[in-house]
Scaffold this active site. Structure first.
Site, mmCIF file in Angstrom:
data_model
loop_
_atom_site.group_PDB
_atom_site.id
_atom_site.type_symbol
_atom_site.label_atom_id
_atom_site.label_comp_id
_atom_site.label_asym_id
_atom_site.label_seq_id
_atom_site.Cartn_x
_atom_site.Cartn_y
_atom_site.Cartn_z
ATOM 1 N N TYR A 155 34.541 30.187 40.182
ATOM 2 C CA TYR A 155 35.306 30.500 41.399
ATOM 3 C C TYR A 155 36.209 29.318 41.798
ATOM 4 O O TYR A 155 37.386 29.508 42.134
ATOM 5 C CB TYR A 155 34.301 30.827 42.511
ATOM 6 C CG TYR A 155 34.892 31.359 43.794
ATOM 7 C CD1 TYR A 155 35.327 32.683 43.897
ATOM 8 C CD2 TYR A 155 34.986 30.542 44.923
ATOM 9 C CE1 TYR A 155 35.840 33.176 45.089
ATOM 10 C CE2 TYR A 155 35.493 31.032 46.116
ATOM 11 C CZ TYR A 155 35.923 32.346 46.201
ATOM 12 O OH TYR A 155 36.427 32.826 47.390
ATOM 13 N N LYS A 159 40.288 29.185 42.162
ATOM 14 C CA LYS A 159 40.970 28.873 43.422
ATOM 15 C C LYS A 159 41.865 27.646 43.277
ATOM 16 O O LYS A 159 42.903 27.556 43.933
ATOM 17 C CB LYS A 159 39.941 28.709 44.548
ATOM 18 C CG LYS A 159 39.141 29.997 44.830
ATOM 19 C CD LYS A 159 40.052 31.218 45.018
ATOM 20 C CE LYS A 159 39.312 32.478 45.440
ATOM 21 N NZ LYS A 159 40.199 33.648 45.510
HETATM 22 P P1 NAI Z 1 35.717 41.412 49.886
HETATM 23 O O1 NAI Z 1 34.670 41.473 48.838
HETATM 24 O O2 NAI Z 1 35.379 41.883 51.265
HETATM 25 O O3 NAI Z 1 37.033 42.145 49.392
HETATM 26 C C1 NAI Z 1 37.541 41.957 48.087
HETATM 27 C C2 NAI Z 1 38.187 43.241 47.618
HETATM 28 O O4 NAI Z 1 38.711 43.033 46.296
HETATM 29 C C3 NAI Z 1 37.204 44.416 47.521
HETATM 30 O O5 NAI Z 1 37.707 45.526 48.244
HETATM 31 C C4 NAI Z 1 37.118 44.709 46.027
HETATM 32 O O6 NAI Z 1 36.943 46.087 45.732
HETATM 33 C C5 NAI Z 1 38.484 44.208 45.549
HETATM 34 N N1 NAI Z 1 38.501 43.914 44.113
HETATM 35 C C6 NAI Z 1 37.529 43.324 43.370
HETATM 36 N N2 NAI Z 1 37.886 43.295 42.086
HETATM 37 C C7 NAI Z 1 39.108 43.867 41.993
HETATM 38 C C8 NAI Z 1 39.997 44.138 40.932
HETATM 39 N N3 NAI Z 1 39.699 43.810 39.657
HETATM 40 N N4 NAI Z 1 41.170 44.757 41.203
HETATM 41 C C9 NAI Z 1 41.489 45.112 42.474
HETATM 42 N N5 NAI Z 1 40.669 44.903 43.517
HETATM 43 C C10 NAI Z 1 39.492 44.279 43.292
HETATM 44 O O7 NAI Z 1 36.149 39.854 49.922
HETATM 45 P P2 NAI Z 1 36.953 39.006 51.013
HETATM 46 O O8 NAI Z 1 36.006 38.081 51.647
HETATM 47 O O9 NAI Z 1 37.822 39.854 51.835
HETATM 48 O O10 NAI Z 1 37.835 38.107 50.017
HETATM 49 C C11 NAI Z 1 39.187 38.384 49.736
HETATM 50 C C12 NAI Z 1 39.781 37.165 49.035
HETATM 51 O O11 NAI Z 1 39.636 36.011 49.862
HETATM 52 C C13 NAI Z 1 39.100 36.830 47.708
HETATM 53 O O12 NAI Z 1 40.072 36.370 46.796
HETATM 54 C C14 NAI Z 1 38.156 35.701 48.087
HETATM 55 O O13 NAI Z 1 37.881 34.875 47.004
HETATM 56 C C15 NAI Z 1 39.011 34.979 49.134
HETATM 57 N N6 NAI Z 1 38.249 34.138 50.030
HETATM 58 C C16 NAI Z 1 37.244 34.650 50.832
HETATM 59 C C17 NAI Z 1 36.563 33.812 51.682
HETATM 60 C C18 NAI Z 1 35.480 34.291 52.581
HETATM 61 O O14 NAI Z 1 34.756 33.454 53.150
HETATM 62 N N7 NAI Z 1 35.323 35.600 52.779
HETATM 63 C C19 NAI Z 1 36.864 32.360 51.750
HETATM 64 C C20 NAI Z 1 37.931 31.946 50.893
HETATM 65 C C21 NAI Z 1 38.592 32.806 50.066
#
Ligand code: NAI
Length: 248
Positions: A155, A159
């Protein structure tokens, strides 16, 4: 402040949940045409429905960002529905944690392909449209983890890699008035972090060690993304905006 997003077309990947859904809703609220894209068709459709129910313009599209054909089809659908693509948010991402010696090759590949190759495929598919119209915004979802987190080598590599990718995009495309930036959130309260077995411990520790003593909300990230995607950020490129409450 008028962000100038009305009438712009924005693709948000991973927009069926969490941060991506908040970004999609924010763009809908600003009057943009939103392509709500997710590997999960139902959640993409549900978020698109929320936006249209609220009077906005949105299209739900099922697409796996690691699948080149699906990404091309997603961009074609966006162009067919709304004429072009102005904004791409490379948000889709996931984690498969483990110490390096215990990490399987498949967990490495899944995290790297989704976060990094996915951003590359989506960017490559939208750039010709942005280049033709001499206007574009590409924002990629990095993380505070770009500094390295134990148990998250895959991860953290994604990033940090997204920041290098962003800087290269900015250098290659500035002359066409296409900006590329990354947003690096800290702990944001979404289904992604809530599903962690040690969620409560991680959350309490984050609150204790963050200068602004709360966890972040998806809307905090959506506000930063909306600004970087806007007309107001036309002279900002190749940069990383941290949304961490001051925690590094
Ligand atoms: P989440 O798990 O709630 O949403 C992620 C979405 O991406 C899901 O709807 C999933 O179905 C979709 N997804 C997964 N694989 C996929 C693929 N191959 N093609 C298309 N869609 C796909 O996660 P969240 O927390 O909203 O995270 C969103 C972004 O923010 C990610 O890149 C995560 O790494 C980043 N992030 C999140 C943080 C947190 O604390 N929640 C902190 C820093 C970064």
């Amino acid at each position: 402040m008028d962000l100038g997003l009305s009438g712009k077309t924005a693709i948000v990947t991973g927009a069926g949940s969490g941060i991506g859904a908040a970004i999609a809703r924010r763009f809908g609220h600003e009057g943009a045409h939103v392509v709500v894209s997710d590997i999960n068709q139902e959640s993409a459709a549900a978020v698109a429905r929320d936006i249209t129910d609220a009077g906005g313009s949105a299209l739900g599209v099922a697409a796996d960002v690691t699948d080149e054909a699906a990404v091309s089809a997603m961009v074609e659908q966006a162009v067919e529905a709304f004429g072009t693509v102005h904004i791409l948010i490379n948000n889709a991402g996931l984690a498969r944690d483990g110490r390096i010696t215990k990490m399987s090759e498949s967990d490495w590949d899944l995290v790297v392909d989704t976060g990094l190759k996915g951003a590359f495929l989506c960017t490559r598919a939208v750039l010709p449209h942005m280049t033709d119209q001499k206007w574009g915004r590409i924002i990629s979802m990095s993380s505070r983890a770009h500094n390295g987190n134990p148990g998250q080598a895959n991860y953290s590599a994604v990033k940090a890699g997204l920041i290098g990718f962003t800087k290269a995009m900015a250098l290659e495309n500035g002359r066409n008035f296409i900006t590329a930036n990354a947003v690096a959130p800290g702990m944001i309260d979404t289904p992604f972090v809530r599903s962690h077995p040690a969620y409560e411990k991680i959350r309490d520790n984050a609150i204790k060690t963050t200068p602004i003593p709360r966890v972040g909300e998806a809307e905090d990230v959506a506000d930063a993304v909306a600004f970087l995607a806007s007309e107001r950020a036309s002279y900002i490129t190749g940069d990383v905006l941290h949304v961490t409450g001051g925690r590094y």
